[in-house]
Write an enzyme that holds these catalytic residues in place. Structure first.
Site, PDB file in Angstrom:
ATOM      1  N   ASP A 151       0.844  -1.201   0.000  1.00 62.99           N
ATOM      2  CA  ASP A 151       0.000   0.000   0.000  1.00 62.99           C
ATOM      3  C   ASP A 151       0.880   1.252   0.000  1.00 62.99           C
ATOM      4  O   ASP A 151       0.373   2.369  -0.042  1.00 62.99           O
ATOM      5  CB  ASP A 151      -1.008  -0.016   1.155  1.00 62.99           C
ATOM      6  CG  ASP A 151      -0.342   0.038   2.510  1.00 62.99           C
ATOM      7  OD1 ASP A 151       0.902  -0.039   2.587  1.00 62.99           O
ATOM      8  OD2 ASP A 151      -1.075   0.143   3.518  1.00 62.99           O
ATOM      9  N   SER A 152       2.212   1.052   0.005  1.00 58.37           N
ATOM     10  CA  SER A 152       3.112   2.185  -0.254  1.00 58.37           C
ATOM     11  C   SER A 152       2.847   2.737  -1.655  1.00 58.37           C
ATOM     12  O   SER A 152       3.316   3.835  -1.988  1.00 58.37           O
ATOM     13  CB  SER A 152       4.583   1.765  -0.104  1.00 58.37           C
ATOM     14  OG  SER A 152       4.846   0.573  -0.807  1.00 58.37           O
ATOM     15  N   ASP A 163      -0.936  -6.495  -0.496  1.00 58.03           N
ATOM     16  CA  ASP A 163      -1.073  -5.798   0.791  1.00 58.03           C
ATOM     17  C   ASP A 163      -2.541  -5.417   1.002  1.00 58.03           C
ATOM     18  O   ASP A 163      -3.152  -4.807   0.127  1.00 58.03           O
ATOM     19  CB  ASP A 163      -0.223  -4.518   0.723  1.00 58.03           C
ATOM     20  CG  ASP A 163       0.346  -4.122   2.066  1.00 58.03           C
ATOM     21  OD1 ASP A 163       0.147  -4.849   3.058  1.00 58.03           O
ATOM     22  OD2 ASP A 163       1.010  -3.071   2.117  1.00 58.03           O
ATOM     23  N   LYS A 206      -0.746  -9.687   2.739  1.00 48.01           N
ATOM     24  CA  LYS A 206      -0.063  -9.161   3.930  1.00 48.01           C
ATOM     25  C   LYS A 206      -1.023  -8.250   4.667  1.00 48.01           C
ATOM     26  O   LYS A 206      -1.805  -7.528   4.040  1.00 48.01           O
ATOM     27  CB  LYS A 206       1.193  -8.381   3.541  1.00 48.01           C
ATOM     28  CG  LYS A 206       1.881  -7.741   4.746  1.00 48.01           C
ATOM     29  CD  LYS A 206       3.225  -7.138   4.396  1.00 48.01           C
ATOM     30  CE  LYS A 206       3.164  -5.722   3.896  1.00 48.01           C
ATOM     31  NZ  LYS A 206       2.523  -4.757   4.812  1.00 48.01           N
ATOM     32  N   GLU A 237      -1.241  -5.695   8.469  1.00 47.42           N
ATOM     33  CA  GLU A 237      -0.473  -5.108   9.568  1.00 47.42           C
ATOM     34  C   GLU A 237      -1.077  -5.466  10.922  1.00 47.42           C
ATOM     35  O   GLU A 237      -2.286  -5.631  11.056  1.00 47.42           O
ATOM     36  CB  GLU A 237      -0.437  -3.580   9.411  1.00 47.42           C
ATOM     37  CG  GLU A 237       0.308  -3.128   8.176  1.00 47.42           C
ATOM     38  CD  GLU A 237       0.463  -1.607   8.085  1.00 47.42           C
ATOM     39  OE1 GLU A 237       0.049  -0.885   9.018  1.00 47.42           O
ATOM     40  OE2 GLU A 237       1.002  -1.156   7.051  1.00 47.42           O
ATOM     41  N   GLU A 252       9.318  -3.923  10.712  1.00 48.43           N
ATOM     42  CA  GLU A 252       9.674  -2.618  10.130  1.00 48.43           C
ATOM     43  C   GLU A 252      10.173  -1.667  11.212  1.00 48.43           C
ATOM     44  O   GLU A 252       9.522  -1.485  12.249  1.00 48.43           O
ATOM     45  CB  GLU A 252       8.464  -2.014   9.401  1.00 48.43           C
ATOM     46  CG  GLU A 252       8.812  -0.678   8.761  1.00 48.43           C
ATOM     47  CD  GLU A 252       7.819  -0.193   7.712  1.00 48.43           C
ATOM     48  OE1 GLU A 252       6.891  -0.939   7.359  1.00 48.43           O
ATOM     49  OE2 GLU A 252       7.991   0.947   7.241  1.00 48.43           O
TER      50      GLU A 252
END
Ligand code: KIV
Length: 292
Positions: free
Chosen positions: A72-73, A111, A141, A143, A210
């Site tokens: 999602d970057s 993501d 993925k 978070e 991270e």
């Protein structure tokens, strides 16, 4: 080293592979989650990059990068948002599709964006299914450590591999008070370990750490049986992952301290664009050899 049955420059023609395959799988066969497990057992480092499009994915796949994260970057690198928070499932699905279509070997990880899995396990499963069905990704993925364990468990039970992501989690950047290193001090390191154990127990096949201190990352890596993947978490993790535009010098502006730049593509492209503009203005392009 040439591999006859992959990466042909034109159909049937062998193409030079930039680097012999290493990392999670030492052949040109598709990387599977079992290769991540084996890499950890064998002490072989896993290598990942983000990718958001067909062309970059083809290049990274040919280079032997083990996994490509359609992160999602993309919010920052593709859509120009200030944070990853506005990114939607509908924005990431076409990008992920392009990456999945490009690869022959790398494992493609989609993501899950902010707002698409936090409510409960059912929401997470629904979103994960959309990505798997509509993009061709091989894993998702999401978070969060302890707070996301139920979501991870439900998605894994449905047969969808999950990469977890703990430490600094960009989708929570406001809650965390900005881009702040996580896992610091005794309490921080203990929470990081609790989060790591929670995602392993829930069934994640790997976990991204991270922006955490190297020693905290080392403790997590030694405690877990699943591989840890560092994004600014030092050398003791089982693999390394970077955002490709930072790594290749495409990002203009500040890049995180932990990034090593392997190219300066922004400068190269800018010089090329200037040269093109000047050639068109002077009549040097197109030359006779460019005419039909
Ligand atoms: O979206 C992303 O690129 C990420 C990595 C930084 C782990 O989540």
């Amino acid at each position: 080293m040439a591999f006859p049955d992959t990466g042909s420059a034109s159909p049937g023609e062998p193409r030079e592979v930039v680097a012999p395959y290493g990392g999670a799988s030492t052949s040109q066969k598709r990387v599977r989650i079992r290769h991540f497990q084996k890499a950890k057992q064998d002490g072989v480092k896993i290598v990942g990059l983000t990718s958001y499009d067909f062309l970059s994915a083809q290049i990274f796949d040919r280079a032997g990068i083990d996994f490509l994260l359609v992160g999602d970057s993309a919010g920052n690198t593709v859509f120009g948002y200030d944070t990853t928070l506005p990114v939607t499932v509908d924005e990431l699905i076409p990008l992920t599709r392009g990456v999945a279509r490009a690869v022959k070997r790398a494992l493609v990880v989609a993501d899950l964006p902010f707002g698409s899995y936090e409510v409960d396990a059912r929401e997470a499963l629904h979103t994960a299914i959309r990505f798997m069905k509509e993009t061709g990704a091989h894993a998702v993925k999401l978070e969060g450590g302890e707070r996301s364990a139920e979501q991870i468990r439900r998605v894994v039970e449905a047969g969808i591999p999950v990469m977890a992501h703990i430490g600094f989690t960009p989708q929570s950047e406001h809650g965390l008070g900005g881009h702040v290193i996580q896992g610091r001090g005794e309490r921080g390191a203990e929470q990081l370990l609790r989060d790591a154990r929670a995602v392993e127990e829930a069934g994640a096949f790997a976990v991204v750490l991270e922006m955490v201190p190297s020693e905290a990352a080392r403790a997590v890596t030694e405690a877990l049986s699943i591989p840890t993947l560092s994004v600014g978490a030092g050398p003791h993790c089982d693999g390394q992952l970077l955002v490709w535009s930072d790594w290749a010098g495409m990002t203009t502006g500040r890049i995180p301290k932990f990034v090593k730049q392997y190219a300066q593509l922004a400068a190269t492209l800018e010089q090329a664009a200037v040269a093109f503009r000047e050639d068109v203005a002077s009549g040097a392009y197109p030359a006779p050899e460019h005419e039909y």
